[in-house]
Enzyme design. Sequence first.
Site, PDB file in Angstrom:
ATOM      1  N   TYR A 134       0.853  -1.180   0.000  1.00  0.00           N
ATOM      2  CA  TYR A 134       0.000   0.000   0.000  1.00  0.00           C
ATOM      3  C   TYR A 134       0.890   1.231   0.000  1.00  0.00           C
ATOM      4  O   TYR A 134       2.058   1.169   0.391  1.00  0.00           O
ATOM      5  CB  TYR A 134      -0.861   0.047   1.259  1.00  0.00           C
ATOM      6  CG  TYR A 134      -1.930  -1.014   1.312  1.00  0.00           C
ATOM      7  CD1 TYR A 134      -3.120  -0.846   0.617  1.00  0.00           C
ATOM      8  CD2 TYR A 134      -1.760  -2.168   2.072  1.00  0.00           C
ATOM      9  CE1 TYR A 134      -4.111  -1.811   0.676  1.00  0.00           C
ATOM     10  CE2 TYR A 134      -2.743  -3.148   2.122  1.00  0.00           C
ATOM     11  CZ  TYR A 134      -3.925  -2.954   1.424  1.00  0.00           C
ATOM     12  OH  TYR A 134      -4.897  -3.906   1.476  1.00  0.00           O
ATOM     13  N   ASP A 162      -6.714   1.034  -4.585  1.00  0.00           N
ATOM     14  CA  ASP A 162      -8.149   1.239  -4.335  1.00  0.00           C
ATOM     15  C   ASP A 162      -8.434   1.273  -2.828  1.00  0.00           C
ATOM     16  O   ASP A 162      -9.499   0.889  -2.383  1.00  0.00           O
ATOM     17  CB  ASP A 162      -8.966   0.125  -5.002  1.00  0.00           C
ATOM     18  CG  ASP A 162      -8.516  -1.278  -4.560  1.00  0.00           C
ATOM     19  OD1 ASP A 162      -7.577  -1.375  -3.736  1.00  0.00           O
ATOM     20  OD2 ASP A 162      -9.102  -2.261  -5.039  1.00  0.00           O
ATOM     21  N   HIS A 254     -11.217  -5.245  -5.234  1.00  0.00           N
ATOM     22  CA  HIS A 254     -10.826  -5.676  -3.895  1.00  0.00           C
ATOM     23  C   HIS A 254     -11.795  -6.748  -3.362  1.00  0.00           C
ATOM     24  O   HIS A 254     -12.049  -6.847  -2.166  1.00  0.00           O
ATOM     25  CB  HIS A 254     -10.800  -4.463  -2.950  1.00  0.00           C
ATOM     26  CG  HIS A 254      -9.634  -4.438  -2.008  1.00  0.00           C
ATOM     27  ND1 HIS A 254      -8.542  -3.630  -2.198  1.00  0.00           N
ATOM     28  CD2 HIS A 254      -9.398  -5.102  -0.857  1.00  0.00           C
ATOM     29  CE1 HIS A 254      -7.687  -3.800  -1.196  1.00  0.00           C
ATOM     30  NE2 HIS A 254      -8.179  -4.689  -0.378  1.00  0.00           N
TER      31      HIS A 254
HETATM   32  C1  LIG Z   1      -9.459 -11.461   3.889  1.00  0.00           C
HETATM   33  C2  LIG Z   1      -9.062 -10.646   2.692  1.00  0.00           C
HETATM   34  C3  LIG Z   1      -7.989  -9.783   2.790  1.00  0.00           C
HETATM   35  C4  LIG Z   1      -7.588  -9.034   1.681  1.00  0.00           C
HETATM   36  N1  LIG Z   1      -6.496  -8.230   1.788  1.00  0.00           N
HETATM   37  C5  LIG Z   1      -6.072  -7.550   0.708  1.00  0.00           C
HETATM   38  C6  LIG Z   1      -4.914  -6.761   0.751  1.00  0.00           C
HETATM   39  O1  LIG Z   1      -4.239  -6.656   1.776  1.00  0.00           O
HETATM   40  N2  LIG Z   1      -4.537  -6.092  -0.370  1.00  0.00           N
HETATM   41  C7  LIG Z   1      -5.271  -6.171  -1.521  1.00  0.00           C
HETATM   42  O2  LIG Z   1      -4.913  -5.535  -2.523  1.00  0.00           O
HETATM   43  N3  LIG Z   1      -6.374  -6.915  -1.591  1.00  0.00           N
HETATM   44  C8  LIG Z   1      -6.788  -7.609  -0.526  1.00  0.00           C
HETATM   45  N4  LIG Z   1      -7.903  -8.379  -0.613  1.00  0.00           N
HETATM   46  C9  LIG Z   1      -8.607  -8.496  -1.907  1.00  0.00           C
HETATM   47  C10 LIG Z   1      -8.026  -9.648  -2.713  1.00  0.00           C
HETATM   48  O3  LIG Z   1      -6.691  -9.396  -3.078  1.00  0.00           O
HETATM   49  C11 LIG Z   1      -8.803  -9.883  -4.012  1.00  0.00           C
HETATM   50  O4  LIG Z   1      -8.865  -8.683  -4.744  1.00  0.00           O
HETATM   51  C12 LIG Z   1     -10.206 -10.411  -3.791  1.00  0.00           C
HETATM   52  O5  LIG Z   1     -10.279 -11.255  -2.674  1.00  0.00           O
HETATM   53  C13 LIG Z   1     -10.623 -11.173  -5.056  1.00  0.00           C
HETATM   54  O6  LIG Z   1     -11.921 -11.618  -4.966  1.00  0.00           O
HETATM   55  P1  LIG Z   1     -12.310 -13.133  -4.554  1.00  0.00           P
HETATM   56  O7  LIG Z   1     -12.076 -13.245  -3.089  1.00  0.00           O
HETATM   57  O8  LIG Z   1     -13.761 -13.192  -4.932  1.00  0.00           O
HETATM   58  O9  LIG Z   1     -11.456 -14.078  -5.378  1.00  0.00           O
HETATM   59  C14 LIG Z   1      -8.313  -9.134   0.471  1.00  0.00           C
HETATM   60  C15 LIG Z   1      -9.403 -10.012   0.382  1.00  0.00           C
HETATM   61  C16 LIG Z   1      -9.775 -10.770   1.468  1.00  0.00           C
HETATM   62  C17 LIG Z   1     -10.932 -11.715   1.332  1.00  0.00           C
END
Ligand SMILES: Cc1cc2nc3c(=O)[nH]c(=O)nc-3n(C[C@H](O)[C@H](O)[C@H](O)COP(=O)(O)O)c2cc1C
Length: 329
Positions: A134, A162, A254
């Site tokens: 980030y 984002d 996200h």
């Molecule tokens: C528990 C959790 C933590 C996440 N943490 C981050 C993060 O630290 N940085 C980020 O860019 N996206 C984060 N995401 C989003 C994921 O990278 C991703 O974009 C998203 O989970 C994709 O969708 P899906 O879960 O339906 O496959 C997170 C998602 C979840 C479920």
Amino acid sequence: MAVNTYMVCLDDYEYYAKTHLSLMTWSFYSCGTDDEITLEENRRAFRRIRLKPRVLRDVSTRDLKTTILCREIDIPICISPTALHGWAHPDAEAGAARASEMFNTCMVLCTISSMSLEDICFANTGGTKWLNIYLFRNRHVTADLVLRAERSGCKGIVVSIDYCEPGNKRRLARVTGDIIAKNVDIPNFEKYYKELLDKSTNEKVKSDPSATWADIDWIKSITKLPIILKGIMTVEDALIAVEHKVDAIMVSNHGGRQLDGVPATIDVLAGISRAVGDKIEVYMDGGVRTGTDVLKALALGARAVFIGRPVLYGLAYKVAELFKTLAHR
Ligand SMILES: Cc1cc2nc3c(=O)[nH]c(=O)nc-3n(C[C@H](O)[C@H](O)[C@H](O)COP(=O)(O)O)c2cc1C
């Protein structure tokens, strides 16, 4: 009589996770923001898309290999950054990292992880790893992570663009519990995520809402690693990313955890990939749960897809089994 339960699709792993993880963990992993419109739409949109198959084309030899940023991977299904794998299984990110190497795909390491990025890289020495960062208010924290990623053998930096402020995760706000994370060494880090949710002011590791495209130029100036921007949702921003000479973009909302009400990623993918053409690589994540979802995303212009929550659910069960299910051919 004993009844065997076979895991035949990713929904089975989700159900297993829902019924075996604590309410706090399940809520943290599965939730979206506000009304969870975007969270639901990510999956619903895939179901609306129909395939038009051609026949009699000799498909006896099938090869799922591809390259991302010049590195060969065996399947076009990679791992999105998700926080705190340790809540799903004691092996934590090391378990996911081993599965990633076993299936020769790419894993994006998360800053907010249960293990240090060095330890995660140690569990996966040969595979493709990128680090997700980030733009923290304290840019030294960001720069230090980039340096550590380089030293640990990561091959790319995924900048989440984002995340000006944490999304309002109502389902998570209703439950409580401690959060323990590594990588960003500050006092009271356990309370970091909770503080973000509470919108209190831990300035050092708060994401910077004043970040602009100039900060992308700054990141490029401090590393030779390729830069992947995660969180592009419009053609306009995709074209600006091309102007700033990043190496790739990831169409992502996200996983419905930031601004609620934005479209499903699969619905904006085709327009974005058409607009950028072959100038940079385009990936996507959000709601990918079946092999045909992967096919739809590739057909609409993604070079590879990434999955988030299923890896956490697979980790709660057996992450390698999950990949076998998804890559079944
Ligand atoms: C528990 C959790 C933590 C996440 N943490 C981050 C993060 O630290 N940085 C980020 O860019 N996206 C984060 N995401 C989003 C994921 O990278 C991703 O974009 C998203 O989970 C994709 O969708 P899906 O879960 O339906 O496959 C997170 C998602 C979840 C479920």
